[in-house]
Design a protein around this motif. Structure first.
Motif, short mmCIF file in Angstrom:
data_model
loop_
_atom_site.label_atom_id
_atom_site.label_comp_id
_atom_site.label_asym_id
_atom_site.label_seq_id
_atom_site.Cartn_x
_atom_site.Cartn_y
_atom_site.Cartn_z
N THR A 162 0.83 -1.20 0.00
CA THR A 162 0.00 0.00 0.00
C THR A 162 0.87 1.25 0.00
OG1 THR A 162 -1.63 -1.18 1.32
CG2 THR A 162 -1.87 1.21 1.18
N ALA A 163 0.57 2.18 -0.89
CA ALA A 163 1.16 3.51 -0.84
C ALA A 163 0.38 4.30 0.20
CB ALA A 163 1.07 4.19 -2.20
N SER A 164 1.03 4.62 1.33
CA SER A 164 0.29 5.18 2.46
C SER A 164 0.78 6.56 2.87
CB SER A 164 0.39 4.23 3.66
OG SER A 164 1.74 3.96 3.99
N LEU A 165 1.59 7.21 2.02
CA LEU A 165 1.96 8.59 2.33
C LEU A 165 0.80 9.52 2.02
CD1 LEU A 165 5.61 8.80 0.93
CD2 LEU A 165 4.87 8.39 3.28
N ALA A 166 0.66 10.55 2.84
CA ALA A 166 -0.39 11.54 2.64
C ALA A 166 0.26 12.83 2.15
CB ALA A 166 -1.15 11.78 3.94
N PRO A 167 0.15 13.15 0.87
CA PRO A 167 0.84 14.33 0.34
C PRO A 167 0.37 15.62 1.01
CG PRO A 167 0.08 12.90 -1.45
CD PRO A 167 -0.55 12.39 -0.19
N THR B 57 4.89 17.17 -3.96
CA THR B 57 5.92 16.51 -4.77
C THR B 57 6.76 15.51 -3.99
OG1 THR B 57 6.00 18.41 -6.26
CG2 THR B 57 7.87 16.90 -6.30
N PRO B 58 7.28 15.83 -2.80
CA PRO B 58 8.12 14.84 -2.11
C PRO B 58 7.40 13.52 -1.85
CG PRO B 58 8.40 17.01 -1.12
CD PRO B 58 7.26 17.13 -2.08
N ALA B 59 6.16 13.58 -1.40
CA ALA B 59 5.41 12.34 -1.13
C ALA B 59 5.15 11.58 -2.42
CB ALA B 59 4.10 12.65 -0.42
N LEU B 60 4.76 12.29 -3.46
CA LEU B 60 4.47 11.61 -4.73
C LEU B 60 5.73 10.99 -5.32
CD1 LEU B 60 2.00 14.17 -6.37
CD2 LEU B 60 1.45 12.06 -5.12
N ALA C 193 8.26 9.86 -3.60
CA ALA C 193 8.59 8.69 -2.78
C ALA C 193 7.70 7.51 -3.15
CB ALA C 193 8.45 9.03 -1.30
N VAL C 194 6.41 7.76 -3.37
CA VAL C 194 5.50 6.69 -3.77
C VAL C 194 5.90 6.14 -5.13
CG1 VAL C 194 3.12 6.17 -4.45
CG2 VAL C 194 3.57 7.49 -2.37
N ARG C 195 6.22 7.03 -6.07
CA ARG C 195 6.60 6.59 -7.41
C ARG C 195 7.84 5.69 -7.34
NH1 ARG C 195 7.20 11.10 -9.21
NH2 ARG C 195 5.18 11.44 -10.21
N ALA C 196 8.83 6.09 -6.57
CA ALA C 196 10.05 5.29 -6.45
C ALA C 196 9.77 3.93 -5.83
CB ALA C 196 11.09 6.05 -5.62
N ASP C 197 8.90 3.91 -4.83
CA ASP C 197 8.56 2.63 -4.18
C ASP C 197 7.86 1.70 -5.15
OD1 ASP C 197 8.23 0.93 -1.80
OD2 ASP C 197 6.10 1.39 -2.02
N LYS C 198 6.95 2.22 -5.95
CA LYS C 198 6.23 1.37 -6.92
C LYS C 198 7.13 0.95 -8.07
CE LYS C 198 3.73 1.36 -4.13
NZ LYS C 198 3.39 0.16 -3.34
N GLN C 199 8.08 1.80 -8.46
CA GLN C 199 9.04 1.41 -9.48
C GLN C 199 9.92 0.26 -8.99
OE1 GLN C 199 10.94 5.15 -10.32
NE2 GLN C 199 9.50 5.67 -11.96
N ARG C 200 10.29 0.31 -7.71
CA ARG C 200 11.04 -0.81 -7.14
C ARG C 200 10.22 -2.09 -7.20
NH1 ARG C 200 10.00 -3.32 -3.00
NH2 ARG C 200 8.66 -1.65 -2.18
N GLU C 201 8.95 -2.00 -6.81
CA GLU C 201 8.10 -3.20 -6.86
C GLU C 201 7.95 -3.71 -8.29
OE1 GLU C 201 5.21 -2.91 -2.95
OE2 GLU C 201 4.48 -2.04 -4.83
N VAL D 37 -0.08 8.13 -9.37
CA VAL D 37 1.35 7.89 -9.23
C VAL D 37 1.64 6.41 -8.95
CG1 VAL D 37 1.54 8.38 -6.74
CG2 VAL D 37 3.46 8.88 -8.26
N VAL D 38 0.74 5.72 -8.26
CA VAL D 38 0.90 4.28 -8.08
C VAL D 38 0.83 3.58 -9.44
CG1 VAL D 38 -0.19 2.18 -7.18
CG2 VAL D 38 0.09 4.18 -5.70
#
Length: 506
Positions: A273-278, A284-287, A289-297, A315-316
């Motif tokens: 789950t992408a659970s950051l609240a922008p 931008t920082p939260a988005l 971070a979510v983008r990088a996490d999903k790219q890793r997955e 972004v997910v």
């Protein structure tokens, strides 16, 4: 005065009564702990991905009784909606009733739907079906009766044992027969969010494979389970949450092992789950971070993931779609200790890395990919290899206590989710926070102010945040100061606060 029972539709009540009559005795004997893996699993292929879930996608999870949020989710551009009665859900009578009532109109949506019922440990005191209701069976009955012709897909949470997986499979078979549906109409994805569940991932998938199309990485529940299982065996503290990222070896191994099992059996791997609240002022920082996490997955081989908020859906989807499903990363799966163990046993390369969407490889024997690999020392060592910090910062301790208190207070008031510090927090992260504090107190972790974390120091820190007589304080004290780490806080809360969970008369 006893609380009035929940109101179910006649079809849902009839199904719930049938399932309880058939399965209550068996449910009471389900083991709490997993035995060793049962040995080689016969060769099998997972069920196909449902047609309405094909493609890289962002699934938006929404708490089942938050009706405005549910309507927004159904109107959103999410590729699918997950209606949640588990981690983001506070099971008050009012919330359960609202969720069951909402299923009628939610299931009329044309949006692809998945529902996560409550886990098998939970009871439903507001229904008497030969005793307090088994929450999972009550939820299942309400879901299937709401749209029996084309049932929503299901996420199966908190699996730890093969017996639990077989119980779910048999419950679904009974429900389908009762509703006149063809066998295996209801399709499921299994959540690998417990430490025993990871060790038994292949056997769990096998138990439900005629209807199971994938495995989902429930990362925070998994870390909670990992701390709960390995914490008592350690002389030193486990790392704080900020150091338990998906980049540390133990968590990389968790993700890679899950993907390897999926690829071996033609199942889909669904990310966390992408659970950051922008921050609306600077999202931008939260988005990013979510983008990088999903790219890793995506690079690891995951082809879908969850968004915890509507504003994260885009972004997910963008991150998870970086790698096409037809060409997942071979490097990641090949690095799994499980697959390395097969290679060392002389397994053919074509069996070690079958293509995710290619032809199912029919091996020359029935030995599964896991075979003895699930108990191989290299796998077990890697997934339990957590570093030992020299000290726990007082700031980390206070944040963990505060997080648990905030979620517990909201949960006891009927809210399953809070947003704090730019993150969406729920049952899973509160469970992790309280387990970390329990483990640190247990080992007498050294703090960065030079003191040792004793029960008295814990009480002092908690007392500065919330008074002793507050419900959340009582619950957290009980969980942190217990000799053994309690399994799940909702179960403990039912015992601590009987007035909040008052049952119905027989």
């Amino acid at each position: 005065m006893p609380t009035p029972p929940l109101s179910l539709t006649p079809a849902a009540h009839a199904l719930a009564a049938h399932l309880h009559a058939e399965l209550r005795g068996r449910w009471t004997t389900l083991p709490d702990a997993s035995p060793p893996p049962p040995g080689p699993v016969p060769a099998f292929r997972a069920a196909p991905i449902p047609d309405d879930l094909r493609g890289c996608r962002a699934e938006l999870i929404v708490e089942a009784s938050d009706l405005p949020a549910l309507r927004r989710a159904l109107d959103s551009d999410a590729d699918a909606v997950v209606i949640d009665l588990d981690d983001t859900f506070s099971p008050t009578r009012a919330n359960v009733q609202a969720a069951y009532d909402a299923l009628e109109w939610a299931c009329a949506s044309r949006k692809p739907l998945l529902v996560r019922p409550r886990a098998l440990y939970a009871t439903e005191p507001h229904l008497n079906l030969g005793g307090p209701g088994i929450a999972a069976l009550c939820d299942l009955s309400a879901v299937l009766a709401a749209r029996p012709d084309v049932p929503p897909h299901l996420y199966i949470p908190k699996l730890e044992t093969v017996a639990q997986a077989q119980f779910w499979h048999d419950a679904l078979n009974l429900a389908e027969a009762h509703l006149g549906l063809p066998v295996n109409t209801v399709r499921v994805c299994l959540q690998i969010e417990t430490f025993p569940g990871l060790l038994h991932a292949e056997a769990l998938l096998h138990a439900l494979h005629p209807r199971a199309y994938g495995l989902n990485a429930g990362r925070w529940d998994y870390v909670f389970s990992l701390v709960k299982h390995v914490g008592p065996t350690r002389a030193g503290p486990v790392p704080p949450r900020s150091q338990l990222t998906m980049d540390v070896p133990a968590m990389r191994a968790y993700a890679e092992h899950l993907v390897a099992v999926c690829r071996w059996h033609g199942a889909e791997a669904i990310g966390g789950t992408a659970s950051l609240a922008p921050d609306p002022a600077d999202p931008t920082p939260a988005l990013d971070a979510v983008r990088a996490d999903k790219q890793r997955e995506a690079a690891q081989g995951f082809t879908a993931a969850w968004a915890g908020l509507p504003e994260l859906v885009g972004v997910v989807r963008e991150g998870i779609a970086v790698e096409s499903r037809a060409n997942p990363s071979v490097r990641s799966a090949a690095s799994s200790p499980l697959l390395r163990s097969f290679a060392s046993q002389g397994e053919p390369t074509s069996r070690s890395l079958p293509p995710l969407e290619g032809r199912w490889h029919e091996g020359s024997d029935s030995q599964s990919c896991a075979a003895e690999g699930l108990t191989e020392p290299d796998l077990f060592t890697t997934i339990t290899a957590l570093s030992t910090p020299s000290a726990i910062s007082v700031a980390e301790l206070r944040d963990s206590i505060s997080l648990a208190l905030d979620v517990f207070a909201a949960w006891l008031e009927g809210r399953g989710v809070v947003v704090r510090g730019g993150r969406v927090e729920d049952t899973a992260t509160a469970e992790l926070a309280r387990a970390l504090v329990w483990q640190w107190v247990r080992v007498g972790a050294r703090l960065d102010d030079g003191e040792v974390l004793t029960p008295a120091r814990y009480r002092s820190e908690r007392g500065t945040l919330m008074p002793d007589n507050a419900g959340a304080s009582r619950l957290l004290d009980h969980l942190v100061l217990s000799p053994a780490c309690p399994a799940y806080f909702p179960r403990e809360a039912q015992s601590l606060f009987p007035d909040l969970f008052q049952g119905v008369s027989p």
